[in-house]
Scaffold this active site. Structure first.
Site, PDB file in Angstrom:
ATOM      1  CG  ASP A 250      11.197  -0.098  -8.054  1.00  0.00           C
ATOM      2  OD1 ASP A 250      10.195  -0.022  -7.120  1.00  0.00           O
ATOM      3  OD2 ASP A 250      11.752  -1.228  -8.341  1.00  0.00           O
ATOM      4  CG  HIS A 251       7.681  -1.030 -10.646  1.00  0.00           C
ATOM      5  ND1 HIS A 251       7.840  -2.000 -11.722  1.00  0.00           N
ATOM      6  CD2 HIS A 251       8.882  -1.580  -9.447  1.00  0.00           C
ATOM      7  CE1 HIS A 251       8.603  -3.048 -10.956  1.00  0.00           C
ATOM      8  NE2 HIS A 251       9.358  -2.307  -9.863  1.00  0.00           N
TER       9      HIS A 251
ATOM     10  CG  HIS B 104       4.166  -3.607  -8.564  1.00  0.00           C
ATOM     11  ND1 HIS B 104       4.807  -3.770  -9.596  1.00  0.00           N
ATOM     12  CD2 HIS B 104       5.078  -3.384  -7.351  1.00  0.00           C
ATOM     13  CE1 HIS B 104       6.271  -3.917  -9.053  1.00  0.00           C
ATOM     14  NE2 HIS B 104       6.509  -3.620  -7.583  1.00  0.00           N
TER      15      HIS B 104
ATOM     16  CG  HIS C 162       6.623  -7.903  -5.380  1.00  0.00           C
ATOM     17  ND1 HIS C 162       7.732  -8.247  -5.165  1.00  0.00           N
ATOM     18  CD2 HIS C 162       6.379  -6.512  -6.096  1.00  0.00           C
ATOM     19  CE1 HIS C 162       8.250  -6.974  -5.059  1.00  0.00           C
ATOM     20  NE2 HIS C 162       7.674  -6.059  -5.731  1.00  0.00           N
TER      21      HIS C 162
ATOM     22  CG  HIS D 265       6.941  -1.773  -4.560  1.00  0.00           C
ATOM     23  ND1 HIS D 265       7.283  -3.171  -4.764  1.00  0.00           N
ATOM     24  CD2 HIS D 265       6.016  -1.637  -3.652  1.00  0.00           C
ATOM     25  CE1 HIS D 265       6.707  -3.540  -3.686  1.00  0.00           C
ATOM     26  NE2 HIS D 265       6.153  -2.882  -3.039  1.00  0.00           N
TER      27      HIS D 265
ATOM     28  CG  ASP E  57       9.333  -5.659  -8.907  1.00  0.00           C
ATOM     29  OD1 ASP E  57       9.778  -5.723 -10.077  1.00  0.00           O
ATOM     30  OD2 ASP E  57       9.492  -4.837  -8.153  1.00  0.00           O
TER      31      ASP E  57
ATOM     32  CG  HIS F 164      13.728  -5.346 -10.663  1.00  0.00           C
ATOM     33  ND1 HIS F 164      14.459  -3.997 -10.048  1.00  0.00           N
ATOM     34  CD2 HIS F 164      12.748  -5.026 -10.214  1.00  0.00           C
ATOM     35  CE1 HIS F 164      13.804  -3.330  -9.349  1.00  0.00           C
ATOM     36  NE2 HIS F 164      12.643  -4.045  -9.593  1.00  0.00           N
TER      37      HIS F 164
END
Ligand SMILES: [Zn+2]
Ligand SMILES: [Zn+2]
Length: 256
Positions: free
Chosen positions: A56-57, A52, A108, A54, A130, A168
């Protein structure tokens, strides 16, 4: 085939799968940990899988391109660093000679996908970003509770021995909430004790398995009488699965 969780940021894992020669990484939010692992094991980066959009990905994708000898794959319906190969539900991706089925799991984010390898060699593997965490699930930033409930049900239906590679390390805090929902769940108490010991040694609690998550994760247990009762006590308007899920998710958002 080797599966490694590369720690990134405060609590992310970038999953790396390698055969001693070539590697694929999932959700490289930063490039540094991936570059260090490629160097340490003398691996070629053969592909990148993204679940996805985001930061942090995807934050490390562009920095890894100079070393990439393959393709970036990601969800069609999200804003992923271009160029990349866009994927839809039911598509198949081949990396390192392994076939991964693409499963759309909105909730999400609106276009979130997961990658599932059926097994044979090695074991069944799930990279779920996530969406599913050990003992919990992602927050609903773009989707609705019924969407996320349906997404999690699809993942819960995968084979019990599927290795669940979450993005995570949220397990201990998730299990505190799970215990509040189901204080009488003995499998949960045993698993929490094991996870405490792993984290005390700075070891990942992941990967989990689908069988374990079915036994301990309240968000996969919305039909269990104890979970239904707890959700109703926290405002679920009915005993229906997505109402139970929605009440649990709201309760978890406020849980400390
Ligand atoms: Zn996310
Ligand atoms: Zn994340």
């Amino acid at each position: 085939m080797n599966l490694i969780a590369l720690p990134a940021f405060a609590d992310n894992y970038i999953w790396m799968l390698h055969d001693g020669d070539r590697a694929v990484v999932v959700d490289p939010g930063e490039a540094g940990p991936v570059e260090a692992a490629l160097d340490a094991h003398r691996l070629t980066l053969a592909g990148i899988l993204v679940t996805h959009h985001h930061g942090d990905h995807v934050g490390g994708v562009d920095a890894l391109r100079p070393r990439l000898r393959g393709t970036v794959h990601g969800p069609r319906r999200e804003d992923i660093p271009a160029p990349y190969e866009p994927l839809d539900d039911g598509d198949v991706v081949e990396v390192l000679g392994l076939r991964f089925d693409v499963i759309e799991v909105p909730g999400h984010t609106a276009g979130h996908i997961a990658y599932f390898h059926q097994g044979g060699e090695p074991v069944p593997l799930l990279f779920c970003g996530d969406t599913l965490f050990s003992g919990g699930c992602g927050r609903l930033f773009e989707g609705t509770p019924p969407q996320m409930h349906a997404s999690l049900a699809r993942l819960a239906a995968l084979p019990g021995d599927t290795r669940v590679c979450c993005a995570h390390e949220y397990t201990l805090s998730n299990l505190r909430f799970a215990h509040a929902v189901e204080p009488g769940n003995e499998a949960l108490a045993r698993y929490a004790a094991w996870c405490e010991a792993e984290r005390a040694q700075q070891r990942p609690t992941l990967p989990s398995t689908i069988a374990r998550e079915r036994a301990v994760n309240p968000f996969l247990r919305c039909d269990e009488p104890a979970v239904v009762a707890a959700a109703v006590a926290h405002g679920a308007p009915s005993r229906g699965g997505s109402d139970v899920f929605a009440a649990l998710r709201q309760w978890k958002n406020e849980f400390r």
